[in-house]
Design a protein around this motif. Structure first.
Motif, PDB file in Angstrom:
ATOM      1  N   HIS A  29       0.157   2.568  -4.136  1.00 34.69           N
ATOM      2  CA  HIS A  29      -0.653   2.172  -4.251  1.00 34.69           C
ATOM      3  C   HIS A  29      -1.666   1.486  -4.761  1.00 34.69           C
ATOM      4  N   ASP A  74      -6.701   3.564   5.419  1.00 32.16           N
ATOM      5  CA  ASP A  74      -5.393   3.238   5.030  1.00 32.16           C
ATOM      6  C   ASP A  74      -3.825   3.754   5.004  1.00 32.16           C
ATOM      7  N   HIS A  75      -4.041   4.575   6.078  1.00 32.59           N
ATOM      8  CA  HIS A  75      -2.751   6.033   5.616  1.00 32.59           C
ATOM      9  C   HIS A  75      -2.381   6.285   7.792  1.00 32.59           C
ATOM     10  N   ASP A 116      -2.148  10.110  -0.833  1.00 35.15           N
ATOM     11  CA  ASP A 116      -2.740   9.979  -1.876  1.00 35.15           C
ATOM     12  C   ASP A 116      -3.766  11.551  -2.489  1.00 35.15           C
ATOM     13  N   HIS A 126       0.755  -0.794   0.204  1.00 35.86           N
ATOM     14  CA  HIS A 126      -0.111  -0.339  -0.015  1.00 35.86           C
ATOM     15  C   HIS A 126       0.913   1.369   0.260  1.00 35.86           C
TER      16      HIS A 126
HETATM   17 MN    MN Z   1      -5.669   5.689  -0.026  1.00 35.71          MN
END
Ligand code: MN
Ligand code: NI
Length: 233
Positions: A195, A53-54, A143, A9
């Motif tokens: 990612h 997700d971060h 992102d 990721h």
């Molecule tokens: Mn993300």
């Protein structure tokens, strides 16, 4: 010597031999990481935005390791309220000095909320980071979609960016073709994709990205498999 460990990721651990900098520690819900390694004790944690997700396991790791966490104001303050002792709330354009080097908060086009207790809290501006560690300049884009001021971010790193970490998975961020354009804008010596392939919705072929980067830019692309380490040149 500066090394980078990739957890899949957007999670990376940078090491200069003494200190370690953990970026976007999404580990316990990350199928490529499968949990927080017991020996993970970073000096510093950089958080790009509030999405799960971060921000990931930031709370747990910061409390356990006593790491200093750098984030945008709203996230830094929130982490402090949750019991993280050393936070540095900052804003876009800020250059923060550490024992190991500097981290500058740079623009990213995205959103940022913190999901906590079933609610979404405002997370302020999302960001990327321009990091200087061990004599290397690294752009971590976070992102974001493509934007032409990635040129400016490339120019901020003198004489040239050594490394760019760019999202390629599409759907929530730029996909492969926009990321290839991003490489031409920020002009790093090396680019590593991130990612992608964590979940079906961000499926992308990193080797397609590599082929396109190396066919149309002067940059080299290195696909780092999750779980492995790369030494910056
Ligand atoms: Mn993300
Ligand atoms: Ni996000």
């Amino acid at each position: 010597m500066t090394t980078l460990r990739y957890f899949g990721h957007s999670c990376f651990l940078l090491k200069d031999g003494t200190n370690s900098v953990l970026i976007d520690p999404f580990l316990s819900g990350n199928p490529h990481a499968g949990g927080v390694p017991a020996d993970l004790n970073p000096t510093t944690i950089l958080v790009s935005h509030g999405h799960g997700d971060h921000i990931g396991d930031t709370l747990e790791i910061a409390k356990r390791s006593n790491a200093t966490v750098l984030a945008v104001f709203e996230i830094g303050e929130w982490l402090g309220q949750q019991g993280v002792e050393k936070t540095i709330p900052a804003g876009l354009g800020g250059i923060i000095k550490f024992d190991w080097g500097t981290a500058k908060l740079v623009q990213a086009f995205h959103s940022s909320t913190i999901e906590f207790d079933g609610k979404f809290l405002p997370g302020g501006d999302p960001c990327g980071y321009l990091i200087s560690i061990g004599g290397k300049n690294i752009y971590f884009a976070g992102d974001t979609c493509l934007f032409s001021d990635m040129r400016l971010i490339g120019e901020m790193a003198q004489p040239q960016l050594d490394l760019a970490l760019l999202p390629i998975g599409g759907h929530f961020t730029m996909g492969i073709d926009d990321a290839v354009k991003a490489v031409s804008f920020c002009n790093p010596r090396t680019v590593i994709p991130m990612h992608y392939n964590t979940f079906d919705v961000v499926a992308a072929d990193p080797n397609e990205f590599k082929r396109k980067v190396e066919a149309s830019t002067k940059s080299r692309c290195v696909v780092v498999p999750p779980g492995s380490e790369y030494t910056l040149e």
